[in-house]
Scaffold this motif. Structure first.
Motif, PDB file in Angstrom:
ATOM      1  N   ARG A  30      20.382 -25.873  -9.032  1.00  0.00           N
ATOM      2  CA  ARG A  30      20.005 -25.213 -10.288  1.00  0.00           C
ATOM      3  C   ARG A  30      18.886 -24.200 -10.027  1.00  0.00           C
ATOM      4  N   GLU A  57      16.820 -22.665 -11.912  1.00  0.00           N
ATOM      5  CA  GLU A  57      15.566 -22.721 -12.660  1.00  0.00           C
ATOM      6  C   GLU A  57      14.574 -23.738 -12.127  1.00  0.00           C
ATOM      7  N   GLU A 106      18.674 -31.328 -18.492  1.00  0.00           N
ATOM      8  CA  GLU A 106      17.501 -31.040 -17.680  1.00  0.00           C
ATOM      9  C   GLU A 106      17.727 -31.566 -16.266  1.00  0.00           C
ATOM     10  N   THR A 131      11.710 -25.208 -10.114  1.00  0.00           N
ATOM     11  CA  THR A 131      10.565 -24.688  -9.364  1.00  0.00           C
ATOM     12  C   THR A 131      10.410 -25.483  -8.066  1.00  0.00           C
ATOM     13  N   ASP A 155       9.387 -28.932  -8.967  1.00  0.00           N
ATOM     14  CA  ASP A 155      10.524 -29.651  -9.549  1.00  0.00           C
ATOM     15  C   ASP A 155      11.427 -30.211  -8.460  1.00  0.00           C
TER      16      ASP A 155
END
Length: 264
Positions: free
Chosen positions: A182, A184, A144, A186, A189
């Motif tokens: 990365r 993915e 993650e 947002t 994030d």
């Protein structure tokens, strides 16, 4: 015993007459050596080269990682700080185990000896070596990315008496930037992990600026540069942009404004 200096001078060719696992076991023992010529010039350089060349099988790489991870708790600083370097080349070679991540996280944020270079022990570089692995984990699809971003800011904000002097800020700034590529992630994030820095930096110093504050500001300035210009990932010739670059730059500017309002 193998003459490892001769191996190095010979271009790291695998010595004849001994099995690779036996040679690797000898090198792993040498990674704990307080002699930088043995640990760094011979053991690390040989292992990293062999991993990159595919000398070790996938299972041998996995076994090597499992053997080294417990050294995050080793009493010797040089033994601890060379673990992330080898794990980095293992993961970069395509072998990853989720069980390696938590011990790394605990060590990285908890390590107290942050010296870069020591006259007797040579390069220790806990922050920089850990940053390399953080960046590699941060780009791995099984990890993650926000987890690594939070680890990075946690390392920076942990109280210390050591002010970075050996390019640690550049290495960690790059690792954070690489993680932020990365796709993915947002918008939230990409910026919310900076909230702890805002809280810490918003408190004006009353007795001098703490080393961890200096380290944090300097590292985040490096990150701002990468956000503005992009960064080179691996051997890529073109710069990779951070997808949420504008939001990140705006948030970083807010962070700097709490501490150095004249900077932007």
């Amino acid at each position: 015993m193998t003459d490892w200096e001769q191996v190095r001078e010979g271009g790291f060719a695998v010595p004849e007459g001994r099995a690779v696992p036996e040679l690797v076991a000898e090198l792993v023992g040498m990674l704990r050596s307080p002699d930088p010529a043995v640990r760094d010039r011979q053991a690390y350089s040989t292992l990293a080269t062999w991993v990159g060349r595919g000398v070790l099988s996938e299972q041998e790489l996995r076994d090597l990682g499992d053997e080294l991870v417990p050294r995050f708790g080793d009493p010797e600083i040089q033994a601890r700080t060379f673990v992330p370097l080898i794990l980095d080349v293992i993961v970069s070679a395509g072998v990853f185990e989720p069980r390696w991540v938590p011990p790394f996280e605990r060590w990285y944020v908890g390590e107290q000896d942050l010296r870069g270079y020591d006259e007797k022990l040579g390069w220790l570089h806990a922050v920089a070596h850990g940053a390399d692995l953080l960046g590699t984990f941060g780009q791995h699809p099984a990890v993650e990315p926000v987890q690594m971003l939070r680890l990075g800011i946690g390392r920076l904000l942990t109280p210390t008496s050591y002010v970075f002097r050996d390019m640690e800020d550049d290495r960690l700034g790059y690792a954070l930037a690489a993680t932020l590529t990365r796709a993915e992630l947002t918008g939230s994030d990409a910026v919310d992990w900076l909230d702890p820095a805002v809280r810490v930096l918003s408190n004006p110093p009353t007795a001098g600026i703490a080393p961890e504050v200096t380290n944090t500001v300097r590292t985040l300035r490096v990150l701002y540069l990468f956000a503005d210009h992009g960064l080179r990932i691996g051997d890529a010739k073109k710069l990779t942009p951070i997808p949420q670059r504008e939001q990140l730059k705006a948030r970083l500017a807010e962070v700097f404004a709490t501490f150095t309002p004249y900077w932007l």
